[in-house]
Design an enzyme around this catalytic site. Sequence first.
Site, short mmCIF file in Angstrom:
data_model
loop_
_atom_site.label_atom_id
_atom_site.label_comp_id
_atom_site.label_asym_id
_atom_site.label_seq_id
_atom_site.Cartn_x
_atom_site.Cartn_y
_atom_site.Cartn_z
N LEU A 79 0.65 -4.51 4.52
CA LEU A 79 2.14 -4.29 4.44
C LEU A 79 2.45 -3.00 4.80
O LEU A 79 3.68 -2.55 4.53
CB LEU A 79 2.73 -4.67 3.10
CG LEU A 79 2.44 -6.04 2.85
CD1 LEU A 79 2.88 -6.70 1.32
CD2 LEU A 79 3.77 -6.92 3.61
N ARG A 80 1.40 -2.26 5.03
CA ARG A 80 2.02 -0.87 5.59
C ARG A 80 2.77 -0.62 6.59
O ARG A 80 3.71 0.34 6.74
CB ARG A 80 0.56 -0.01 5.55
CG ARG A 80 -0.30 0.37 4.30
CD ARG A 80 -0.85 1.72 4.65
NE ARG A 80 -1.48 1.88 3.46
CZ ARG A 80 -3.06 1.61 3.24
NH1 ARG A 80 -3.70 1.22 4.34
NH2 ARG A 80 -3.75 1.86 2.43
N GLY A 81 2.55 -1.48 7.50
CA GLY A 81 3.38 -1.44 8.60
C GLY A 81 4.81 -1.54 8.36
O GLY A 81 5.65 -0.64 8.63
N THR A 130 6.20 1.80 6.19
CA THR A 130 6.28 2.87 7.16
C THR A 130 7.42 2.72 8.13
O THR A 130 8.33 3.58 8.30
CB THR A 130 4.98 3.09 7.79
OG1 THR A 130 3.97 2.88 7.17
CG2 THR A 130 5.26 4.35 8.60
#
Lengths: 561, 334
Positions: free
Chosen positions: B272-274, B277
Amino acid sequence: MTAPSQDWQNATLALTLLAVDPSGLAGIMLRARSGPARDRFIAALGPALSPRALKRIHPGTTDDQLFGGLDLTATLDRGEAVLTEGLFGDAPSAFLLTMAERCPPGLTARIARAMDTANGHALIALDEGIDDEAPPEALADRLAFHIDLNAVTHRDCPEIILDSDRIEIARNRLQKVSIPAEFIANVTKVGMQLGIGSLRAPNFVLRAARTLAAIQKQDIVTQANVTTAAALVFGPRATMLPEDPQQDQTESPSNEPEQDTEQGKTETVEQIPEEILLQAVAASLPKDFLDRIKDTQSARTAQGSGGSGAARKGNRRGRPKPSQRGQLGSAARIDLIATLRAAAPWQSIRKQAAYAPQRNIHIRASDIRLKKFEEKSDRLLIFAVDASGSAALARLAEAKGAVELLLAEAYARRDHVALIAFRGTKADLLLPPTRSLVQTKRRLSSLPGGGGTPLAAGLEAALLLAESTRTKGLTPTIAVLTDGRANIALDGTASRISASEDARTVARQIRARQTPALVIDTGNRPQGSLQDLARELSAPYLPLPRADAHKVSQAIEAVLE
Amino acid sequence: MTHPFPFSAIVGQDEMKLAMVLTAIDPSIGGVLVFGDRGTGKSTAVRALAALLPPIKVVTDCPYNSASFAQCPDPDVIKTRKLVNRPTPVIDLPLGVTEDRVVGALDIEKALTEGKKQFEPGLLARAHRGYLYIDEVNLLEDHIVDLLLDVAVSGENVVEREGLSIRHPARFVLVGSGNPEEGELRPQLLDRFGLSVEVASPTDIEDRIEVIRRRDAYENDADAFLEHWSSEDAALRKAILSGRRRLAKIRTDDAILAECAKLCVALGSDGLRGELTLLRAARALAAFRGNRIVKTSHLREIAASALRHRLRRDPLDEAGSTTRVLRAVDQVLA
């Protein structure tokens, strides 16, 4: 006679310019084996660059020496921190880097940073490379001049005598020299037409032109200054020939010089300055320019990739080994317990020594023990691919796919991949050892195919590559993809009998060096001769008719595990 | 060199400059990864950024750049509690650096000469509240990169070694640069960088000429050149500062969140970093542009930087990751 002395004239000019503006021009990349020409050039360096001190460094120079650190012996002796000043200290100096082609990426990056940020160090990098070896691009790009003295014989290199007064005057004038705006545009355009991507190069041309003007006591840079500077700086960096109507002059290199001088005379009047400049640079290009482009490009990539995987001796990670006595440097970790243990038996004697200061523990430099670790080296998978005959294109395409798939998986396992294709009478290294998918895609975008099957030559190339990478700390494995009808011998003659005999001989050599291998038969029917070859290699034999990229990469992975 | 090249005088490379400005507005976006050819102004931009950013207030003697005496992790070393203005730290991390130098270690000098057990802070402490710059990040030893990213994400450096047990805050923006031809970063590491930009030598001839012209002017008369560009730098600094103030008040509609998620699903990015960010970067961009709400246009502008390094590699797909992101953006945000 003319060409070598031209090199020497360039060298002399480059040194003169560097003497006037050492911080702006940054330095010289000198490609020369040891010999009279190099000796004379180095002898002239000291006087030319004075008052800067000329300091010698080599790729093994430690960080402590370069950038300063703790002087351990003195520190322990006096009981207070004694720091040494690194060579890259405050005062601007000149550095002579020997064996620049062996400069590891880490040191390169640190030198480059020191040159970017510090106050005007100059660097003379000696490139003693043979054939493919080349100094790191990051350094070469930062140095204004690239000079090749390999073709200069001792008769062609008169001693360089620089007039120190004139240089001093030029140094003082340098600030006042102005450069007309249109030259800036011209130089940039010409750089682009020569295929020079870096913007440092045009910048160096302008600085060199300005320096030339200062030497000639002008206040404004002239066209002649720019032309000379461009020939000197752009010449060795050019990666392509300008797209120019007079293209044919370079096609027939033998009559290039005279044609050029003619044009220089007749067309100066009507030509725009940009073209004059371009021609001047083109004229300064060596005659074997087109061949050299190919060489330098392969050398460049080989350097880039070879460096990143090599030299992992691993003294910081891996399985711990017993600590060893050693010098406390930036790359080592002290084993405190072992150090104290080493010092313990001597405490009473050292306390009694007359000169000993009052202290609880007495530790000498010789007590220092360092932590050591052992690490497995990276693997290199060498593909030797048969590019001959009708099935060549399909086989190459699948091999390429397999290479890319393996690379995509390679991160976790630290694998490198190289690709050799053999066809006609010889084998070519199409992809030097690399972990870079970007580079692989670029280099394997078009693959030549067709011709005879020099299996022995392919195996030999794989063996040589395996040996040279082994010295760099990689563990090579060879994968041969062929459909097996070897018909060209090592000496290039078309004979099935001697061809397969040669192939077996090389295979035995590969086995003798204990290089693991794998034979993949892509023919429609399994070949007896390839099973023999696999036996000679003591390698697994895999018949994979109509192999696709996924199958090949799976098979190879299964063998590697 | 006395003063670095002014940030606003860098020609082109808008994506890189924007990415750096956004991390200055919201450091929680994470680091910036700059990949590209040599001589394209990567290092110039990072060093220029340091000069551009407003100074920070720190306790004079604190090696950890603490903002007040109460926050100092090691009050014993403080002699004066006075606060001083210091430029935002930009710490260079050299290649071949050891773990000890990065995280800090037992002060061996003191241990050997005085028999005292004292912690010597490393580069992470010095980079606190600033930037940590790694040139050639792809050549850095993997375990150092792991460690850096770990600290960068957690904002705290924990040292448990050689009988020491220390923890101190280390919040910094990681800027890595490198040339992909010399080796690549592992996907796990790529994912930890917030934004990633690709730079190339400008191909437009006028741009190139302008680069050389400015560089020449800078080298010829640095003072006049800096003077000339100081107003633009000041304007940018002001924009960053007002962006920081505005950041907390930026409103994000659910529709935008849905678009973020859809985009990441379409691209098949792991984890879920995408999304996170992308959202943070879009908010920072909105703040920088003076808007009050995040719009689709912000997402569109920042999507490539935030997502291009998070795609699953498909080695047999010839299209670059940038094209793949842009393709997805066109489909999802149509």
